[in-house]
Design an enzyme around this catalytic site. Structure first.
Site, short mmCIF file in Angstrom:
data_model
loop_
_atom_site.label_atom_id
_atom_site.label_comp_id
_atom_site.label_asym_id
_atom_site.label_seq_id
_atom_site.Cartn_x
_atom_site.Cartn_y
_atom_site.Cartn_z
N LYS A 147 0.68 -0.79 0.26
CA LYS A 147 0.39 -0.17 -0.10
C LYS A 147 0.71 1.06 -0.22
O LYS A 147 2.13 1.12 0.90
CB LYS A 147 -0.66 0.20 1.11
CG LYS A 147 -0.87 -0.27 2.36
CD LYS A 147 0.73 0.43 3.16
CE LYS A 147 0.66 2.55 3.71
NZ LYS A 147 2.38 2.30 4.00
N TYR A 183 -4.68 4.12 6.27
CA TYR A 183 -5.27 3.32 7.64
C TYR A 183 -6.27 4.03 7.81
O TYR A 183 -7.33 3.77 8.59
CB TYR A 183 -4.14 3.19 8.38
CG TYR A 183 -2.97 2.73 8.54
CD1 TYR A 183 -2.60 1.09 8.15
CD2 TYR A 183 -1.55 2.82 7.64
CE1 TYR A 183 -1.76 0.05 8.03
CE2 TYR A 183 -0.26 2.38 7.39
CZ TYR A 183 -0.31 1.30 7.80
OH TYR A 183 0.38 0.47 7.21
P1 NDP Z 1 11.84 1.59 2.44
O1 NDP Z 1 12.90 3.41 2.65
O2 NDP Z 1 12.97 1.54 3.46
O3 NDP Z 1 12.92 0.31 1.24
C1 NDP Z 1 12.43 0.70 0.54
C2 NDP Z 1 13.40 0.18 -0.78
O4 NDP Z 1 13.21 0.30 -2.02
C3 NDP Z 1 14.82 0.08 -0.67
O5 NDP Z 1 15.86 -0.33 1.04
C4 NDP Z 1 15.90 0.29 -1.37
O6 NDP Z 1 15.82 -1.41 -1.79
C5 NDP Z 1 14.10 -0.21 -3.09
N1 NDP Z 1 14.25 1.15 -3.17
C6 NDP Z 1 14.40 1.05 -5.40
N2 NDP Z 1 14.43 2.58 -5.45
C7 NDP Z 1 14.38 3.48 -4.36
C8 NDP Z 1 14.81 4.54 -4.52
N3 NDP Z 1 14.41 5.50 -5.19
N4 NDP Z 1 14.58 4.82 -3.08
C9 NDP Z 1 14.04 4.63 -2.29
N5 NDP Z 1 14.23 3.04 -2.72
C10 NDP Z 1 14.43 2.91 -3.14
O7 NDP Z 1 10.87 2.16 2.77
P2 NDP Z 1 9.66 0.73 3.64
O8 NDP Z 1 10.08 -0.40 3.30
O9 NDP Z 1 9.34 2.14 4.50
O10 NDP Z 1 8.69 1.23 2.56
C11 NDP Z 1 8.53 0.40 1.40
C12 NDP Z 1 6.75 -0.18 0.76
O11 NDP Z 1 6.21 -1.01 2.08
C13 NDP Z 1 5.97 1.26 0.31
O12 NDP Z 1 5.07 1.04 -0.49
C14 NDP Z 1 5.12 1.40 1.91
O13 NDP Z 1 4.13 1.80 2.07
C15 NDP Z 1 5.24 0.31 2.07
N6 NDP Z 1 5.00 -0.26 4.17
C16 NDP Z 1 4.31 -0.96 4.10
C17 NDP Z 1 3.80 -1.34 5.26
C18 NDP Z 1 3.14 -1.69 5.91
O14 NDP Z 1 2.81 -1.90 7.67
N7 NDP Z 1 2.09 -2.37 5.12
C19 NDP Z 1 4.94 -0.07 6.61
C20 NDP Z 1 5.75 0.02 5.88
C21 NDP Z 1 6.05 0.63 4.66
P3 NDP Z 1 16.85 -1.99 -2.17
O15 NDP Z 1 18.20 -1.19 -1.34
O16 NDP Z 1 17.43 -2.92 -2.05
O17 NDP Z 1 17.43 -1.90 -3.99
#
Ligand code: NDP
Length: 367
Positions: A132, A217
């Site tokens: 989401k 949420y």
């Molecule tokens: P993070 O920033 O922690 O992680 C995103 C990952 O995406 C990065 O670590 C990276 O992984 C990859 N990535 C690729 N391109 C980019 C870029 N341009 N900028 C940043 N990251 C990039 O975010 P979250 O994990 O917190 O969130 C990811 C998704 O999950 C979102 O859509 C968020 O809304 C959702 N989410 C849902 C939750 C829930 O409870 N359902 C809780 C938290 C988040 P790599 O280094 O491996 O390429």
């Protein structure tokens, strides 16, 4: 009328908004004990929450990792026992089509990348779990649904609360009329956002501000608690544009939803202060949840018949994360529709766009 099995037997609920009160029992148990393979795309904070939960899954396992850094992917592969052949970068991602150990692609990337990676996953012949908010816009969400449908693949949105014991119990209580007729919902979600350079504050990557990330949420809760769809929205935004964090996206956007039955929901969405709560007041009592939608430690209190008491929800067989992951695997194995399919994400995206419009134009928007 839709018919759901519940702990209390068969239950009849009306309306397209019915979300499926009982998640996994709504899908027949697969005839095999096979575990479907997930590819996790984006190894960030939330992937760190999801990955350990495969250990408790019955029908799901991790077979691939996709990251911008192969070094990072290898580190995760060692921890979660993923073979070198299952490691991809964003550039090599499309070759995942040749990997028979991957059934489902789980997109855990910044919001602005959900659309592209869902389309690429479907084109690779894989089912999709997408985080989401589903996309940056309703148009993108529609295209994602169409792409998965054309490829005959399932699409589910990672709305974990539909698999969490307290939230499911709260849905049941409200929808079964245990509070009398539901009248007022209050839902508050927010946190004080930090690092001004993070993608959540970048419009292209986030699609918007607090509403896309955390206010969703409040919107979800108002919809799944009542089991109804809003017919009208109004909204007020408050953003200090001199704050370096809010150059591109909104901080606070509070919104009101009116439902056909007359229920009204007052919803908080903010990047300025901590909120994780909802409350439903009916003609015969109320329900209050705080924490409401956390990863753990959620609490429910009820007032009925003049008595107020904690209300621990009946246990579910698995935690919300494993339940969610296995739900999609079960849907794939039994060719069933997920209870939170792409269409559910699209409904939120359309309402989110109406909320932004209502705030921008200072008027009530009919849906
Ligand atoms: P993070 O920033 O922690 O992680 C995103 C990952 O995406 C990065 O670590 C990276 O992984 C990859 N990535 C690729 N391109 C980019 C870029 N341009 N900028 C940043 N990251 C990039 O975010 P979250 O994990 O917190 O969130 C990811 C998704 O999950 C979102 O859509 C968020 O809304 C959702 N989410 C849902 C939750 C829930 O409870 N359902 C809780 C938290 C988040 P790599 O280094 O491996 O390429």
């Amino acid at each position: 009328m839709t018919i759901f099995a519940s702990r209390r037997g068969l239950l009849k609920l009306g309306g397209a908004a019915s979300l499926g009160l009982v998640a996994n029992p709504a899908v027949a148990a697969p005839s095999t004990e096979r575990k479907l393979g997930y590819a996790i795309v984006g190894l960030g904070q939330y992937a760190d929450v999801i990955l350990p939960r495969f250990a408790e899954c019955r029908y799901s396992r991790v077979t691939a990792l996709v990251s911008g850094s192969m070094e990072k992917a290898r580190r995760y592969a060692a921890r979660y026992d993923v073979a070198e052949a299952g490691l991809y970068t964003y550039d090599t991602f499309d070759t995942i089509r040749d990997n028979p150990d991957v059934d489902i692609v789980y997109v855990i990337l910044p919001n602005g990348m959900h659309h592209e990676y869902t389309l690429r996953a479907a084109a690779a012949g894989k089912h999709v779990m997408c985080e989401k908010p589903m996309a940056n816009t309703a148009a993108e969400a529609q295209a994602m649904i169409a792409a998965c449908r054309a490829a005959d693949r399932k699409l589910m949105i990672g709305y974990r609360c539909h698999f969490e014991a307290n939230n499911r119990e709260a849905m049941r209580i409200v929808r079964e009329g245990e509070l009398g007729k539901a009248r007022i919902v209050t839902a508050e979600h927010g946190f004080n956002i930090g690092d001004p350079t993070q993608w959540r504050l970048n419009r292209a990557l986030a699609g918007g501000g607090s509403l896309m990330d955390i206010g969703i949420y409040s919107l979800q809760a108002a919809r799944y608690l009542t089991g109804e769809e809003p017919v009208e929205v109004s909204a007020v935004e408050s953003t200090d544009r001199s704050d370096i964090r809010f150059k591109e996206v909104e901080d606070t956007i509070n919104f009101q939803l009116k439902f056909a039955s007359g229920v009204v929901a007052n919803c908080v969405s903010t990047y300025g202060s901590g909120h994780n709560r909802y409350r439903v007041v009916g003609t015969e009592g109320w329900l209050d949840a705080e924490a409401a939608t956390g990863y753990g430690g959620n609490r429910l209190r009820l007032r009925r018949n003049g008595q107020t008491a904690d209300h621990p929800a009946p246990d579910l067989p698995v935690n919300q994360f494993s339940g969610m992951l296995d739900h999609l695997s079960q849907c794939v194995m039994t060719d069933s529709q997920p209870i939170v399919a792409g269409e559910e994400g699209l409904r939120d995206m359309k309402i989110i766009e109406a909320i932004y419009l209502a705030a921008r134009e200072g008027r009530t928007v009919r849906l």
